[in-house]
Design an enzyme around this catalytic site. Structure first.
Site, PDB file in Angstrom:
ATOM      1  N   GLU A   1      31.709  28.951 -29.566  1.00 37.42           N
ATOM      2  CA  GLU A   1      30.673  29.939 -29.285  1.00 37.42           C
ATOM      3  C   GLU A   1      30.911  31.247 -30.037  1.00 37.42           C
ATOM      4  O   GLU A   1      32.057  31.634 -30.293  1.00 37.42           O
ATOM      5  CB  GLU A   1      30.603  30.204 -27.780  1.00 37.42           C
ATOM      6  CG  GLU A   1      30.055  28.996 -27.044  1.00 37.42           C
ATOM      7  CD  GLU A   1      29.813  29.224 -25.577  1.00 37.42           C
ATOM      8  OE1 GLU A   1      28.862  28.635 -25.048  1.00 37.42           O
ATOM      9  OE2 GLU A   1      30.563  29.982 -24.941  1.00 37.42           O
TER      10      GLU A   1
ATOM     11  N   CYS B   1      30.886  38.588 -32.180  1.00 38.22           N
ATOM     12  CA  CYS B   1      32.173  38.180 -31.596  1.00 38.22           C
ATOM     13  C   CYS B   1      32.384  36.719 -31.972  1.00 38.22           C
ATOM     14  O   CYS B   1      31.556  35.864 -31.640  1.00 38.22           O
ATOM     15  CB  CYS B   1      32.079  38.363 -30.076  1.00 38.22           C
ATOM     16  SG  CYS B   1      33.529  37.768 -29.190  1.00 38.22           S
TER      17      CYS B   1
ATOM     18  N   CYS C   1      41.539  26.985 -26.149  1.00 38.30           N
ATOM     19  CA  CYS C   1      42.679  27.902 -26.289  1.00 38.30           C
ATOM     20  C   CYS C   1      43.855  27.339 -25.503  1.00 38.30           C
ATOM     21  O   CYS C   1      43.665  26.775 -24.426  1.00 38.30           O
ATOM     22  CB  CYS C   1      42.311  29.285 -25.750  1.00 38.30           C
ATOM     23  SG  CYS C   1      43.629  30.519 -25.989  1.00 38.30           S
TER      24      CYS C   1
ATOM     25  N   CYS D   1      45.570  31.851 -20.003  1.00 35.89           N
ATOM     26  CA  CYS D   1      45.430  33.067 -19.190  1.00 35.89           C
ATOM     27  C   CYS D   1      44.652  32.718 -17.912  1.00 35.89           C
ATOM     28  O   CYS D   1      43.618  32.043 -17.963  1.00 35.89           O
ATOM     29  CB  CYS D   1      44.727  34.166 -19.978  1.00 35.89           C
ATOM     30  SG  CYS D   1      45.681  34.681 -21.423  1.00 35.89           S
TER      31      CYS D   1
ATOM     32  N   CYS E   1      40.676  33.416 -17.527  1.00 40.55           N
ATOM     33  CA  CYS E   1      39.805  33.195 -18.689  1.00 40.55           C
ATOM     34  C   CYS E   1      39.195  31.800 -18.674  1.00 40.55           C
ATOM     35  O   CYS E   1      39.900  30.813 -18.449  1.00 40.55           O
ATOM     36  CB  CYS E   1      40.621  33.394 -19.962  1.00 40.55           C
ATOM     37  SG  CYS E   1      39.679  33.069 -21.465  1.00 40.55           S
TER      38      CYS E   1
ATOM     39  N   GLU F   1      43.084  32.003 -29.789  1.00 41.87           N
ATOM     40  CA  GLU F   1      44.038  33.070 -30.095  1.00 41.87           C
ATOM     41  C   GLU F   1      44.175  33.160 -31.624  1.00 41.87           C
ATOM     42  O   GLU F   1      44.778  32.284 -32.254  1.00 41.87           O
ATOM     43  CB  GLU F   1      45.395  32.745 -29.437  1.00 41.87           C
ATOM     44  CG  GLU F   1      46.557  33.597 -29.893  1.00 41.87           C
ATOM     45  CD  GLU F   1      46.300  35.114 -29.847  1.00 41.87           C
ATOM     46  OE1 GLU F   1      45.731  35.608 -28.869  1.00 41.87           O
ATOM     47  OE2 GLU F   1      46.668  35.787 -30.826  1.00 41.87           O
TER      48      GLU F   1
ATOM     49  N   LEU G   1      46.544  43.438 -22.624  1.00 42.84           N
ATOM     50  CA  LEU G   1      47.718  43.830 -21.843  1.00 42.84           C
ATOM     51  C   LEU G   1      47.579  43.330 -20.395  1.00 42.84           C
ATOM     52  O   LEU G   1      48.394  42.536 -19.926  1.00 42.84           O
ATOM     53  CB  LEU G   1      47.882  45.347 -21.893  1.00 42.84           C
ATOM     54  CG  LEU G   1      49.239  45.885 -21.518  1.00 42.84           C
ATOM     55  CD1 LEU G   1      50.324  45.327 -22.403  1.00 42.84           C
ATOM     56  CD2 LEU G   1      49.247  47.418 -21.615  1.00 42.84           C
ATOM     57  N   HIS G   2      46.593  43.831 -19.702  1.00 41.82           N
ATOM     58  CA  HIS G   2      46.142  43.308 -18.405  1.00 41.82           C
ATOM     59  C   HIS G   2      47.086  43.493 -17.215  1.00 41.82           C
ATOM     60  O   HIS G   2      46.698  43.196 -16.084  1.00 41.82           O
ATOM     61  CB  HIS G   2      45.771  41.834 -18.498  1.00 41.82           C
ATOM     62  CG  HIS G   2      44.776  41.486 -19.566  1.00 41.82           C
ATOM     63  ND1 HIS G   2      43.808  42.359 -20.000  1.00 41.82           N
ATOM     64  CD2 HIS G   2      44.591  40.358 -20.295  1.00 41.82           C
ATOM     65  CE1 HIS G   2      43.081  41.781 -20.938  1.00 41.82           C
ATOM     66  NE2 HIS G   2      43.532  40.565 -21.137  1.00 41.82           N
TER      67      HIS G   2
ATOM     68  N   ASN H   1      34.835  39.424 -15.678  1.00 49.52           N
ATOM     69  CA  ASN H   1      33.589  38.654 -15.668  1.00 49.52           C
ATOM     70  C   ASN H   1      33.831  37.324 -14.969  1.00 49.52           C
ATOM     71  O   ASN H   1      34.574  36.489 -15.487  1.00 49.52           O
ATOM     72  CB  ASN H   1      33.106  38.407 -17.104  1.00 49.52           C
ATOM     73  CG  ASN H   1      32.674  39.699 -17.763  1.00 49.52           C
ATOM     74  OD1 ASN H   1      31.830  40.425 -17.228  1.00 49.52           O
ATOM     75  ND2 ASN H   1      33.267  40.021 -18.898  1.00 49.52           N
TER      76      ASN H   1
ATOM     77  N   CYS I   1      32.765  38.791 -21.988  1.00 54.11           N
ATOM     78  CA  CYS I   1      34.179  38.523 -22.251  1.00 54.11           C
ATOM     79  C   CYS I   1      34.723  37.517 -21.253  1.00 54.11           C
ATOM     80  O   CYS I   1      34.533  37.657 -20.054  1.00 54.11           O
ATOM     81  CB  CYS I   1      35.003  39.793 -22.070  1.00 54.11           C
ATOM     82  SG  CYS I   1      34.867  40.908 -23.417  1.00 54.11           S
TER      83      CYS I   1
HETATM   84  N1  SAH Z   1      43.056  35.334 -27.382  1.00 57.88           N
HETATM   85  C1  SAH Z   1      42.666  36.677 -27.660  1.00 57.88           C
HETATM   86  C2  SAH Z   1      41.168  36.862 -27.919  1.00 57.88           C
HETATM   87  C3  SAH Z   1      40.188  36.195 -26.978  1.00 57.88           C
HETATM   88  S1  SAH Z   1      39.790  36.873 -25.449  1.00 57.88           S
HETATM   89  C4  SAH Z   1      43.126  37.606 -26.557  1.00 57.88           C
HETATM   90  O1  SAH Z   1      43.497  37.117 -25.498  1.00 57.88           O
HETATM   91  O2  SAH Z   1      43.156  38.822 -26.751  1.00 57.88           O
HETATM   92  C5  SAH Z   1      39.123  38.488 -25.644  1.00 57.88           C
HETATM   93  C6  SAH Z   1      39.381  39.384 -24.427  1.00 57.88           C
HETATM   94  O3  SAH Z   1      38.654  38.955 -23.233  1.00 57.88           O
HETATM   95  C7  SAH Z   1      40.861  39.365 -24.016  1.00 57.88           C
HETATM   96  O4  SAH Z   1      41.288  40.672 -23.720  1.00 57.88           O
HETATM   97  C8  SAH Z   1      40.812  38.517 -22.771  1.00 57.88           C
HETATM   98  O5  SAH Z   1      41.942  38.697 -21.969  1.00 57.88           O
HETATM   99  C9  SAH Z   1      39.525  38.969 -22.132  1.00 57.88           C
HETATM  100  N2  SAH Z   1      39.049  38.082 -21.058  1.00 57.88           N
HETATM  101  C10 SAH Z   1      39.283  36.767 -20.897  1.00 57.88           C
HETATM  102  N3  SAH Z   1      38.670  36.311 -19.783  1.00 57.88           N
HETATM  103  C11 SAH Z   1      38.019  37.363 -19.226  1.00 57.88           C
HETATM  104  C12 SAH Z   1      37.168  37.517 -18.090  1.00 57.88           C
HETATM  105  N4  SAH Z   1      36.855  36.470 -17.344  1.00 57.88           N
HETATM  106  N5  SAH Z   1      36.667  38.735 -17.848  1.00 57.88           N
HETATM  107  C13 SAH Z   1      36.937  39.791 -18.654  1.00 57.88           C
HETATM  108  N6  SAH Z   1      37.703  39.693 -19.760  1.00 57.88           N
HETATM  109  C14 SAH Z   1      38.256  38.504 -20.055  1.00 57.88           C
END
Ligand code: SAH
Length: 367
Positions: A91, A104, A111, A115, A118, A161, A216-217, A291, A334
């Site tokens: 996508e 994007c 992936c 995480c 995600c 990634e 970072l999160h 999200n 996201c």
């Molecule tokens: N693998 C890379 C790029 C893809 S994700 C990375 O992790 O940075 C892009 C961003 O969306 C990342 O910061 C990811 O952690 C975030 N993300 C993933 N799932 C999400 C969700 N459900 N709500 C908000 N952000 C999310």
């Protein structure tokens, strides 16, 4: 299948031309057709001789992604589900914001980083994309635009990634940013987001000029390892040390993305620790309200809670933005990209996301 001409390096293309006694500058001409004019066949390349066009067609193919689905959001966001030659799908999301038109894009199908919050993670890694498949997302999205419109910014924040697919991603960055024969989007307008793969981050900063965003999160190793298993390999101290030592050009900042999960990572203590982690780093913080997606166990905090966290960080002198969720009604925000109809739930069971979200045939879900 003939090899895809877009995957040839300049040296390989010049080598092929040289064997046919063609001058090297033809390589730039061919690449201009492919990347600037969006040619779909060698026949279109009218400044090449007929003999050369036939020879190219004999040895190579010109790739094109299929558009499996295109969904438009009320807020102007457009999500593309693109089909790859082997039947997998990925996508991309087009996000209009004033004069900006940001795409994007994905760097992997699925992936492998798992995480916890995600949607793409639910797929697991299917495979990494070739540079041409990364670039083709921009070419194909461009084709869908009205005359005079063009993509101004690219973010590598879709599925996958990017730094786990390092060579192909850097190859794609070259094609995207080269003004002579490539698509010509300046590196200043390209941002790559990573889970924080320390060795590749250093290499990327040395080899390209793309902007860096780091997911970072969390502000403790305990929580970050739970949310992002990669933290066990590259824990916070090592990641932040790497950020401090990156060769960051003057006036540039590293973006730290921070998905805000209700009741999990936005306390006053988190603000204090986050501020400490970023000390000595030219940073800006991007708060991403979580999200939700089918099968996710987390919730989005109330706007007031996000504002409080933002204010607590601002009070400590940080530049903090809250990313506005876009395309939520089409599952394009996201973390919502999934690129196929089947997913796994958090316990690893296969399930159909269409059953879960009750929509027919909609792909859902990770930016
Ligand atoms: N693998 C890379 C790029 C893809 S994700 C990375 O992790 O940075 C892009 C961003 O969306 C990342 O910061 C990811 O952690 C975030 N993300 C993933 N799932 C999400 C969700 N459900 N709500 C908000 N952000 C999310």
């Amino acid at each position: 299948m003939k090899p895809n001409i877009k995957d040839l390096s300049r040296g390989e293309l010049e080598g092929w031309l040289g064997r046919r006694k063609e001058p090297h500058y033809r390589a730039a001409q061919i690449r201009q057709w492919l990347f600037q004019k969006g040619a779909l066949s060698f026949a279109e390349m009218s400044n090449l001789s007929g003999a050369l066009r036939s020879a190219l067609a004999e040895d190579y193919s010109v790739s094109r992604l299929t558009t499996v689905r295109r969904s438009s959001s009320r807020d102007g966001t457009v999500k593309f589900l693109f089909g790859l030659a082997d039947g997998l799908s990925i996508e991309s999301v087009l996000i209009p914001e004033g004069r900006r038109l940001t795409l994007c894009i994905s760097t992997q199908a699925g992936c492998g980083f798992g995480c916890a919050f995600c949607a793409t993670a639910l797929l697991g890694l299917k495979r990494s994309l070739a540079a041409s498949e990364i670039v083709d997302q921009v070419l194909e999205a461009n084709r869908s635009l009205a005359a005079g419109e063009r993509i101004t910014h690219v973010v590598l924040m879709g599925m996958g990634e990017p730094l786990a697919n390092y060579d192909q991603t850097v190859g794609a960055l070259r094609i995207l940013s080269d003004a002579d024969w490539g698509i010509g989007i300046s590196s200043r307008r390209i941002t790559l987001s990573t889970v924080g793969l320390v060795p590749q981050m250093k290499k990327l900063m040395e080899e390209t000029q793309a902007n860096l965003a780091i997911s970072l999160h969390a502000t403790t190793d305990e929580l970050r390892s739970r949310l992002m298993p990669v933290n066990r390999k590259y824990p916070l101290a090592e990641l932040m040390e790497c950020c401090r030592s990156l060769p960051l050009p003057k006036r540039k900042r590293i973006t730290f993305e921070y998905v805000v999960l209700k009741g999990v990572n936005h306390s006053a203590e988190d603000a204090r620790r986050l501020s400490g982690l970023l000390s000595g780093i030219r940073a800006k913080i991007n708060l991403i309200p979580f999200n939700p997606h089918p099968g996710s166990r987390y919730q989005r905090p109330a706007p007031q809670e996000i504002l409080e966290f933002q204010n607590a960080l601002r009070a400590r002198g940080h530049q903090v933005n809250v990313r506005e969720p876009r395309g939520e009604d089409i599952q394009a925000a996201c973390g919502q990209l999934q690129g196929e109809h089947q997913g796994k739930d958090e316990n690893g069971r296969r399930n159909s996301l269409n059953d879960l979200n009750g929509s027919r045939g909609s792909s859902s879900l990770s930016c």
